[in-house]
Design an enzyme around this catalytic site. Structure first.
Site, PDB file in Angstrom:
ATOM      1  CB  ALA A 256      -0.925   0.012   1.218  1.00 58.06           C
ATOM      2  CB  CYS A 257       0.555   4.374   0.359  1.00 58.63           C
ATOM      3  SG  CYS A 257       0.873   6.153   0.217  1.00 58.63           S
ATOM      4  CB  SER A 258       5.340   4.923   1.042  1.00 57.44           C
ATOM      5  OG  SER A 258       4.938   4.446   2.311  1.00 57.44           O
TER       6      SER A 258
ATOM      7  N   GLY B  34       3.884   0.268  -1.506  1.00 60.06           N
ATOM      8  CA  GLY B  34       3.722  -0.181  -2.877  1.00 60.06           C
ATOM      9  C   GLY B  34       4.875   0.235  -3.763  1.00 60.06           C
TER      10      GLY B  34
END
Length: 617
Positions: free
Chosen positions: A352-354, A356
């Site tokens: 997820a997010c960073s 990712g």
């Protein structure tokens, strides 16, 4: 609006008796809207789409009005939130553009004067829309003086909107000025003024003036330390390991950088191929394991999925040199441990997010060095790789500002997560600042309990090296260019990641705009199932079955541009979680009996979940 969230029994396997009391949660979600004319009150902008005013405002636009992607959040967090409030050269160009169109300025000012005249006479049609929670108190419309104050405020808003429309500016300057003026006008709203707010006066009489004591006391408490914004949740509202992050599991591996959690199976059989979750490096992992029936981890475990989770250490100045290379290697190490414990020869990875971004770079490194055969799938949640024209960020970011931000974090050894929380709040001041200003200071109340906001306030630091590497990778959109970024000595080409991927974006995400997530998915080399969920950056992930307002669009044809994709893709009611669980199931081999113990002979449990690292402040 009240949302009752329950986990539906028909989508679960035969479950073992759970050690957790899974209760239904009732959540009161605030909803606020900006002002407009009475004759426009039924326009789309006044509609309540999602009610998710905690993390995002409901919206139907492809990109939220003000989007500040992750890399820009890092820059503003290092330099302070005042930077985007200052118009700088954009303000000069705005005034110059208006000076070149004096006829338009004259017309706008004349319109304002005429409207003010009608306001004084009592014949103005200006009124806030019914959905604007700032002015729902009847006194705002029934008291002649207060009604005129609100109308004058709305007229000023229309003047600002008109001048922005009339001033021919480049996209960057227009975005910056729109953001600055919007924040100024939001701060000037009459509802924020304790001397004229009907709510403040009614609270004064109802509490015998106690709100004039409790309000200032709350103000002093909130602004005594960073982040200097109104508290959105009490610091003792929840306790990790008691209320949040309580899916049963154990720590099966620990390094200086992370702990690895293996979750206890809750079904008689489990899927053969396990799942490793890589959470963001900002805030803590339990956003994906919130309260019972609001936990993605719990949901997947109940489907028979073997689930492992990385819990990042909260770094300090001693860890200033942990950069992308170190974090990418950590993901590879965790992947190896999961593979050796599960013994399936393959592992799904969801990030997820960073997290990712890091997982993508780790996967690309493996694809170009030792092969990617053991990666069963790479799944990305609200992850933006393609930074091109990502909302408001392009109006601020440049190399000089980036260098200054990097130097600031280097001097401390880390970027403080509390600074990021402050930037995040001022990006959406209506929901995340002024809403709580009224509650905490004018009314003197404590904010209501809400698990996502508690997680949001449970900030972590980011090592200076990782802060530097993220910013440098984002400059000139390097991550979207093959070979422009090197990780662990390997030039990164995301197209070399040829495994299947499941990519989720939020329709109202103002950190990773969904159009950028969609373009990011097109950079991957395998088959991609792209999901556009309702709500924003966090609420699109904390999206359990049972929320009747949730919906999503999903397609494996990502050849269209984003606008055409959205128009052509049908909407599915409900949460995307069951779709994802089924997608994983199709790629997870045969079912096998669930192990009676966690870890194995090589990796014995070191303690129970949620572990020690998540507790560090």
């Amino acid at each position: 609006m009240r949302v009752i969230v329950r986990s539906p029994p028909d989508c679960e396997k035969q479950a073992r008796p759970s050690v957790v009391d899974h209760r239904a949660h009732e959540i009161l979600l605030p909803d606020r809207r900006g002002p407009t004319r009475a004759r426009r009150a039924n326009c789309a902008g006044a509609a309540d789409e999602s009610g998710d005013a905690i993390i995002n405002h409901g919206t139907t636009s492809d990109t939220p009005e003000f989007a500040i992607p992750f890399d820009q959040l890092l820059i503003e967090g290092a330099l302070g939130h005042a930077n985007p409030w200052l118009p700088g050269n954009s303000g000069v160009r705005f005034l110059d553009a208006l000076a070149k169109r004096p006829d338009r300025v004259k017309t706008r000012v004349s319109t304002l004067v005429e409207e003010l005249g009608r306001i004084v006479k009592g014949s103005s049609e200006l009124a806030p829309p019914p959905k604007d929670r700032r002015f729902t108190d009847p006194e705002w419309s029934q008291n002649p003086l207060l009604k005129r104050i609100v109308q004058a405020y709305l007229a000023a808003n229309e003047l600002a909107d008109g001048l922005l429309t009339d001033a021919p500016m480049e996209w960057r300057d227009a975005q910056r000025m729109k953001f600055v003026l919007s924040n100024i006008l939001e701060a000037a709203a009459p509802s924020n003024n304790p001397l004229i707010s009907p709510l403040a006066w009614k609270t004064f009489f109802a509490t015998n003036g106690f709100n004039t004591i409790s309000g200032p006391r709350n103000l002093l408490r909130d602004f005594a330390s960073s982040p200097r914004i109104p508290a959105m949740v009490e610091p003792d509202a929840f306790h990790v390991g008691v209320d949040l992050g309580i899916t049963p599991g154990a720590i099966v591996y620990r390094t200086e950088m992370f702990e690895l959690i293996q979750y206890l199976p809750q079904t008689e059989t489990v899927r053969e191929v396990p799942l490793l979750i890589v959470p963001p490096t900002i805030n803590k992992y339990y956003v994906l394991d919130l309260a019972p029936d609001r936990s993605l981890v719990e949901f997947l475990v109940r489907q028979g999925q073997q689930v492992f989770m990385i819990s990042w250490r909260n770094p300090d100045e001693r860890h200033r040199d942990w950069g992308i290379d170190a974090y990418a290697q950590a993901v590879i190490d965790a992947f190896s441990v999961v593979d050796r414990i599960a013994g399936a020869g393959a592992v799904h990875t969801t990030a997820a997010c960073s997290g990712g971004l890091i997982a993508c770079m780790a996967a690309a490194h493996c694809a170009q060095t030792q092969g990617i055969g053991k990666l069963a799938s790479l799944n990305l949640l609200v992850t933006m790789i393609d930074q091109n024209r990502a909302g408001m960020a392009g109006s601020f970011i440049d190399e000089g500002v980036a260098r200054a931000a990097i130097a600031r974090s280097q001097s401390k050894g880390y970027l403080d997560g509390r600074a990021l929380a402050e930037v995040f709040a001022w990006l959406r001041p209506s929901d995340l600042v002024w809403n709580y200003w009224v509650n905490n200071y004018l009314q003197g109340k404590t904010p209501p309990k809400f698990d996502i906001l508690f997680w949001n306030a449970d900030t972590t630091r980011m090592p200076a090296a990782l802060h530097r590497d993220f910013i440098q990778a984002a400059l000139h959109n390097k991550l979207a260019t093959a070979g422009a970024v090197t990780v662990l000595g390997t030039p990164i080409d995301l197209h070399r990641i040829t495994v299947d991927s499941y990519v989720v974006a939020g329709s109202a995400d103002h950190i990773c705009p969904w159009t950028n997530c969609y373009r990011s998915a097109q950079l991957l080399g395998g088959e991609v199932r792209f999901v556009l969920s309702t709500n924003g950056h966090i609420a699109s992930l904390v999206n359990p079955p049972g929320n009747r307002k949730s919906s999503y669009q999903v397609s494996e044809d990502n050849s269209l541009d984003s606008a055409d994709w959205r128009a052509a893709t049908p909407t599915v009611q409900g949460s995307w979680w069951p779709d994802y669980a089924a997608w994983l199931g199709d790629r997870s081999g045969h079912d096998r009996p669930a192990a009676a113990t966690l870890g194995n002979a090589e990796f014995r449990p070191l303690g129970v979940a949620p572990g020690a690292y998540v507790m560090a402040h």
